[in-house]
Design a protein around this motif. Structure first.
Motif, PDB file in Angstrom:
ATOM      1  N   SER A 129     -31.198  24.970   3.416  1.00 56.55           N
ATOM      2  CA  SER A 129     -31.206  25.347   4.656  1.00 56.55           C
ATOM      3  C   SER A 129     -31.032  23.912   5.530  1.00 56.55           C
ATOM      4  O   SER A 129     -30.309  24.061   6.510  1.00 56.55           O
ATOM      5  CB  SER A 129     -32.518  26.104   4.723  1.00 56.55           C
ATOM      6  OG  SER A 129     -33.567  25.226   4.988  1.00 56.55           O
ATOM      7  N   LEU A 170     -24.867  35.675   6.564  1.00 58.52           N
ATOM      8  CA  LEU A 170     -25.494  34.862   7.466  1.00 58.52           C
ATOM      9  C   LEU A 170     -25.044  35.408   8.834  1.00 58.52           C
ATOM     10  O   LEU A 170     -26.008  35.486   9.551  1.00 58.52           O
ATOM     11  CB  LEU A 170     -24.916  33.477   7.098  1.00 58.52           C
ATOM     12  CG  LEU A 170     -25.498  32.448   8.121  1.00 58.52           C
ATOM     13  CD1 LEU A 170     -27.005  32.287   8.095  1.00 58.52           C
ATOM     14  CD2 LEU A 170     -24.894  31.162   7.965  1.00 58.52           C
ATOM     15  N   TYR A 196     -32.274  32.747   7.018  1.00 57.36           N
ATOM     16  CA  TYR A 196     -31.436  33.576   5.844  1.00 57.36           C
ATOM     17  C   TYR A 196     -31.718  32.819   4.572  1.00 57.36           C
ATOM     18  O   TYR A 196     -31.796  33.822   3.641  1.00 57.36           O
ATOM     19  CB  TYR A 196     -30.148  32.999   6.364  1.00 57.36           C
ATOM     20  CG  TYR A 196     -29.000  33.421   5.311  1.00 57.36           C
ATOM     21  CD1 TYR A 196     -28.852  34.809   4.982  1.00 57.36           C
ATOM     22  CD2 TYR A 196     -28.545  32.648   4.404  1.00 57.36           C
ATOM     23  CE1 TYR A 196     -27.721  34.935   4.004  1.00 57.36           C
ATOM     24  CE2 TYR A 196     -27.628  32.958   3.260  1.00 57.36           C
ATOM     25  CZ  TYR A 196     -27.326  34.244   2.774  1.00 57.36           C
ATOM     26  OH  TYR A 196     -26.494  34.439   2.043  1.00 57.36           O
ATOM     27  N   ARG A 197     -31.890  31.602   4.518  1.00 61.26           N
ATOM     28  CA  ARG A 197     -32.217  31.113   3.237  1.00 61.26           C
ATOM     29  C   ARG A 197     -33.547  31.491   2.988  1.00 61.26           C
ATOM     30  O   ARG A 197     -33.783  31.597   1.629  1.00 61.26           O
ATOM     31  CB  ARG A 197     -32.094  29.476   3.225  1.00 61.26           C
ATOM     32  CG  ARG A 197     -30.647  28.996   3.427  1.00 61.26           C
ATOM     33  CD  ARG A 197     -29.665  29.560   2.213  1.00 61.26           C
ATOM     34  NE  ARG A 197     -30.478  29.372   0.798  1.00 61.26           N
ATOM     35  CZ  ARG A 197     -30.120  30.381  -0.136  1.00 61.26           C
ATOM     36  NH1 ARG A 197     -29.332  31.330   0.175  1.00 61.26           N
ATOM     37  NH2 ARG A 197     -30.581  29.857  -1.315  1.00 61.26           N
ATOM     38  N   VAL A 228     -30.248  30.192   9.994  1.00 64.04           N
ATOM     39  CA  VAL A 228     -30.037  29.408   8.642  1.00 64.04           C
ATOM     40  C   VAL A 228     -31.243  29.355   8.132  1.00 64.04           C
ATOM     41  O   VAL A 228     -31.283  29.817   6.830  1.00 64.04           O
ATOM     42  CB  VAL A 228     -29.201  28.248   8.666  1.00 64.04           C
ATOM     43  CG1 VAL A 228     -29.237  27.549   7.420  1.00 64.04           C
ATOM     44  CG2 VAL A 228     -27.704  28.261   9.352  1.00 64.04           C
TER      45      VAL A 228
END
Length: 314
Positions: free
Chosen positions: A286, A72, A267-268, A264
Motif C-alpha cells: 500500500s 482499485l 484496498y490493500r 489504496v
C-alpha cells in the motif's frame, strides 16, 4: 455412480487437496473406512478421463495487474458513492481523522523544513547566477506551495496513517470480520472505508497548509541566514509570481492525494492474503503503490494546470 466388471458399487472420489501438514481430512478418512470395509470400492479417473475436465489457466501477471487496477478504481467509485449514503459513521470518521493527524503532523513539519531549505538554496544560487535575486522568494514560495507541500504531506500520511489503516483493515479481514459484516447486512465500505478515506482527505488538506507555512519559513531562514539574502526583498517578492490561486492548487492536490492514499490503503487491507505475513505484505504494498501513484498524478495535474493557466506559473 458407475459399474465395472467384477466390482460392486464403485464410488468416484474427486482428487482432493492435501494439506501441507499431512493431516488427513475427515471426509477422506471416512471414505477409506468404507473402502476397507468393502461397502464401496475406490475408483480414480485415469489420464484419459482427466483430460476431459478442462483446468482453467492461471491468469498472467498483466491480467492480474489490470484486474487489480480495475478493482482499485471500482473501490474508489464505491467509496465516493457511499459517502453520500446514510447512516454516516461520523464518530468513526472523527476518530480516524484525529489518529491520522496525531501520527502525521510532527513528521510532516520535520520533513517540510529541509524541503523548503533545499528549494530556497537551489533557487537562490540560480537567481544569483542569472541576476534575478529579487525573485528568489516568489520562486521558492511557488515551488513549496504547489509542489513540495502536497507531496510531503501525503507521503507522510500514507507512510504513517495509511499504513495503520491498511493493517487495521487487513487484520479484520483475516479474522473474518469483513465477511461477518456482509452477512449481517452491514456494508464494509460505508462503515469502514468511507470514514478512513474522508479522514485522510481532511488531514491532507489541513496539514498541507501547515507544511506550506513551515516550508516557506525554512526557505526564508536559509536564504537570508546562509546565502545572505535580503529579508525585505524575499518577502516583497511573494506576490510577484505567487498568486492566491496557487494555494488553491496546492489544497486541491492535497485533497486528491489524500483520497488516493486512503483508497489504496483500504484496498490493500480488504484484499490482504491470509495470515500475519499477508497483512505485512499488504502494508508494504500500500505504501509503495501510493508513492508511485502520487508522483504520477502530480505530474498529470501540474501538466494540465500549466496548459490551462500558463500565465500563472507551475
Amino acid at each position: 455412480m458407475s459399474r465395472h466388471a467384477g466390482a460392486r458399487a464403485i464410488e468416484v472420489l474427486p482428487r482432493q487437496l492435501v494439506p501441507k501438514s499431512g493431516a488427513v481430512r475427515p471426509g477422506g478418512e471416512r471414505h477409506r473406512e468404507r473402502v476397507a470395509s468393502g461397502a464401496a470400492q475406490l475408483y480414480v479417473a485415469d489420464d484419459e478421463e482427466k483430460d476431459r475436465v478442462p483446468i482453467p489457466p492461471r491468469p498472467g501477471a498483466i491480467i492480474r495487474a489490470l484486474s487489480a487496477t480495475g478493482d482499485l478504481f471500482a473501490l474508489g467509485l464505491d467509496t465516493t458513492r457511499a459517502t453520500f449514503k446514510r447512516p454516516f459513521a461520523a464518530r468513526e470518521a472523527l476518530e480516524q481523522f484525529w489518529f491520522v493527524v496525531s501520527v502525521s503532523w510532527i513528521p510532516a513539519m520535520l520533513v517540510a523544513i529541509p524541503f523548503g531549505a533545499v528549494i530556497a538554496l537551489q533557487l537562490g544560487t540560480l537567481t544569483v547566477q542569472v541576476g534575478a535575486q529579487s525573485f528568489t522568494g516568489a520562486a521558492s514560495v511557488l515551488a513549496v506551495v504547489q509542489q513540495a507541500a502536497p507531496i510531503v504531506t501525503t507521503l507522510v500520511i500514507a507512510g504513517a496513517g495509511g499504513a495503520a489503516i491498511c493493517a487495521d483493515l487487513g487484520s479484520r479481514k483475516i479474522r473474518d470480520e469483513i465477511d461477518a459484516m456482509k452477512v449481517i447486512g452491514v456494508s464494509p465500505i460505508q462503515r469502514l472505508v468511507v470514514p478512513r478515506v474522508l479522514a485522510c482527505i481532511a488531514a491532507a488538506i489541513l496539514l498541507n497548509g501547515l507544511v506550506s507555512v513551515v516550508g516557506v519559513l525554512g526557505g526564508y531562514f536559509f536564504n537570508v541566514i546562509v546565502q545572505g539574502g535580503t529579508p525585505g526583498a524575499y518577502l516583497a517578492s511573494f506576490t510577484a509570481l505567487a498568486q492566491i490561486s496557487d494555494l488553491w492548487v496546492g489544497e486541491i492536490k492535497a485533497a486528491i492525494f489524500g483520497f488516493i492514499a486512503g483508497v489504496v490503503a483500504a484496498y490493500r487491507g480488504l484484499n490482504t492474503a491470509p495470515g500475519p505475513k499477508g497483512v505485512g505484505d499488504a502494508v508494504n504494498q500500500s505504501v509503495v503503490i501510493t508513492f508511485l501513484l502520487l508522483f504520477f498524478v502530480n505530474f498529470v495535474i501540474t501538466t494540465l494546470y500549466l496548459q490551462l493557466f500558463p500565465g500563472k506559473g507551475a
